[in-house]
Design a protein around this motif. Structure first.
Motif, PDB file in Angstrom:
ATOM      1  N   PHE A 173      -5.824   6.300  -1.598  1.00  0.00           N
ATOM      2  CA  PHE A 173      -4.991   5.190  -1.147  1.00  0.00           C
ATOM      3  C   PHE A 173      -4.734   4.274  -2.347  1.00  0.00           C
ATOM      4  O   PHE A 173      -5.646   4.017  -3.141  1.00  0.00           O
ATOM      5  N   HIS A 174      -3.513   3.737  -2.439  1.00  0.00           N
ATOM      6  CA  HIS A 174      -3.178   2.821  -3.533  1.00  0.00           C
ATOM      7  C   HIS A 174      -2.826   1.450  -2.973  1.00  0.00           C
ATOM      8  O   HIS A 174      -2.184   1.337  -1.918  1.00  0.00           O
ATOM      9  N   CYS A 175      -3.250   0.429  -3.703  1.00  0.00           N
ATOM     10  CA  CYS A 175      -3.036  -0.955  -3.273  1.00  0.00           C
ATOM     11  C   CYS A 175      -2.497  -1.749  -4.476  1.00  0.00           C
ATOM     12  O   CYS A 175      -3.060  -1.674  -5.581  1.00  0.00           O
ATOM     13  N   ALA A 176      -1.402  -2.490  -4.283  1.00  0.00           N
ATOM     14  CA  ALA A 176      -0.778  -3.268  -5.367  1.00  0.00           C
ATOM     15  C   ALA A 176      -0.622  -4.727  -4.938  1.00  0.00           C
ATOM     16  O   ALA A 176      -0.138  -5.010  -3.842  1.00  0.00           O
ATOM     17  N   PHE A 177      -1.031  -5.640  -5.823  1.00  0.00           N
ATOM     18  CA  PHE A 177      -0.948  -7.087  -5.549  1.00  0.00           C
ATOM     19  C   PHE A 177      -0.577  -7.792  -6.851  1.00  0.00           C
ATOM     20  O   PHE A 177      -1.376  -8.499  -7.464  1.00  0.00           O
TER      21      PHE A 177
ATOM     22  N   TYR B   1      -6.588  -0.367   5.445  1.00  0.00           N
ATOM     23  CA  TYR B   1      -5.979  -1.569   4.888  1.00  0.00           C
ATOM     24  C   TYR B   1      -6.699  -2.000   3.623  1.00  0.00           C
ATOM     25  O   TYR B   1      -7.913  -1.831   3.485  1.00  0.00           O
ATOM     26  N   CYS B   2      -5.902  -2.553   2.730  1.00  0.00           N
ATOM     27  CA  CYS B   2      -6.423  -3.188   1.519  1.00  0.00           C
ATOM     28  C   CYS B   2      -6.178  -4.685   1.650  1.00  0.00           C
ATOM     29  O   CYS B   2      -5.092  -5.114   2.065  1.00  0.00           O
TER      30      CYS B   2
ATOM     31  N   GLN C  52       0.835  -1.203   0.000  1.00  0.00           N
ATOM     32  CA  GLN C  52       0.000   0.000   0.000  1.00  0.00           C
ATOM     33  C   GLN C  52       0.869   1.251   0.000  1.00  0.00           C
ATOM     34  O   GLN C  52       1.978   1.256   0.536  1.00  0.00           O
ATOM     35  N   ALA C  53       0.333   2.278  -0.597  1.00  0.00           N
ATOM     36  CA  ALA C  53       1.015   3.572  -0.637  1.00  0.00           C
ATOM     37  C   ALA C  53      -0.043   4.682  -0.624  1.00  0.00           C
ATOM     38  O   ALA C  53      -1.134   4.506  -1.157  1.00  0.00           O
TER      39      ALA C  53
ATOM     40  N   TRP D 133     -10.763  -1.657   4.510  1.00  0.00           N
ATOM     41  CA  TRP D 133     -11.336  -1.438   5.823  1.00  0.00           C
ATOM     42  C   TRP D 133     -10.465  -0.477   6.624  1.00  0.00           C
ATOM     43  O   TRP D 133      -9.294  -0.276   6.328  1.00  0.00           O
ATOM     44  N   LYS D 134     -11.077   0.110   7.611  1.00  0.00           N
ATOM     45  CA  LYS D 134     -10.390   1.042   8.490  1.00  0.00           C
ATOM     46  C   LYS D 134     -10.139   0.361   9.829  1.00  0.00           C
ATOM     47  O   LYS D 134     -11.054  -0.265  10.387  1.00  0.00           O
TER      48      LYS D 134
END
Length: 265
Positions: A41-45, A101-102, A26-27, A59-60
């Protein structure tokens, strides 16, 4: 976003048994925004080649349910190509502060949560307000000038007082409180006993690019002139009015005399 999901807390626990080769990044890790701004928010998988075979959840920290599409129009969920997704918060509020969170759930039911992103929402202490109160103490008059900020966050703030452009550090009493919304409010009072033209309250806060000023005109206390210069100026105004009236009367008399003269002719 799927509607049939488990709770966020259950998924976080299950993440502990996820495949160690699966990483969700995450970034940014830490960020802040001023209230009213937008944030993403950015999420990479990238361990997933086919994003269509995965469910993405946000979610928080502290909440028991996942964030859902449609429950809050300020939250925009975007699923990008090549193993990336984003969560955008529109017009952030103080309540949006927290750790987000992602999580990615594959068809094999393994759930991998991301590294987390912390958002802190700042609130500027503006607008400022300033007012005065005239006190009679032992036959002398003291002017109390109070400067109040709007609710702000975070805590660090500086208040500086100026008398006729010169900084003063005496006769100042400042109180700062935390309100029920988790925001700070500040009130600073300055005692003035001598004749002044104006008093300025200056506030500096990390949300402000430059300090903000609010000025009180102290030429008159409670509508009563408080300096010889003001009285002289008042006398000048009266004298000027008298001269204007006198000049008008002279011109009027001359006009009447001219009209009478022509009528006789």
């Amino acid at each position: 976003m799927e509607s049939d999901y488990t709770s966020a807390s259950d998924s976080i626990v299950r993440a502990n048994i996820a495949d160690g080769q699966r990483k969700v990044f995450q970034a940014p890790q830490n960020a802040h925004r001023v209230a009213g701004e937008n944030f993403t928010f950015h999420c990479a998988f990238h361990f997933l080649q086919d994003i269509s075979k995965a469910n993405i959840y946000w979610w928080k920290l502290g909440n028991t349910e996942f964030l859902q599409q449609g429950t809050d129009s300020r939250k925009q969920f975007v699923r990008l190509r090549k193993g990336e997704a984003s969560l955008q918060l529109l017009k952030v509020q103080v309540a949006d502060s927290g750790v987000y969170y992602c999580g990615v759930k594959h068809l094999d039911n393994l759930f991998t949560n991301g590294t987390g992103s912390t958002l802190v929402v700042y609130v500027p202490p503006i607008p400022l307000s300033i007012k005065s109160e005239l006190l009679a103490i032992n036959a002398s008059k003291t002017l109390i000038i109070s400067c109040k900020t709007a609710a702000f966050y975070p805590d660090g703030i500086n208040v500086t007082w100026y008398k006729d452009g010169f900084q003063t550090v005496t006769g100042i009493h400042t109180v700062k409180n935390l309100n029920s919304d988790g925001l700070y409010e500040l009130s600073s009072c300055l005692e003035v006993t001598q004749t002044l033209r104006y008093v300025t309250c200056q506030v500096a806060h990390r949300t402000l690019q430059i300090p903000v000023n609010v000025t009180f005109n102290a030429l008159n206390w409670n509508g009563v002139p408080n300096s010889g210069e003001n009285k002289n100026f008042h006398r000048f105004q009266v004298a000027l009015i008298h001269r204007f009236v006198l000049g008008f009367l002279v011109i009027l008399i001359l006009i009447i005399m001219i009209v009478v003269h022509f009528k006789r002719c």
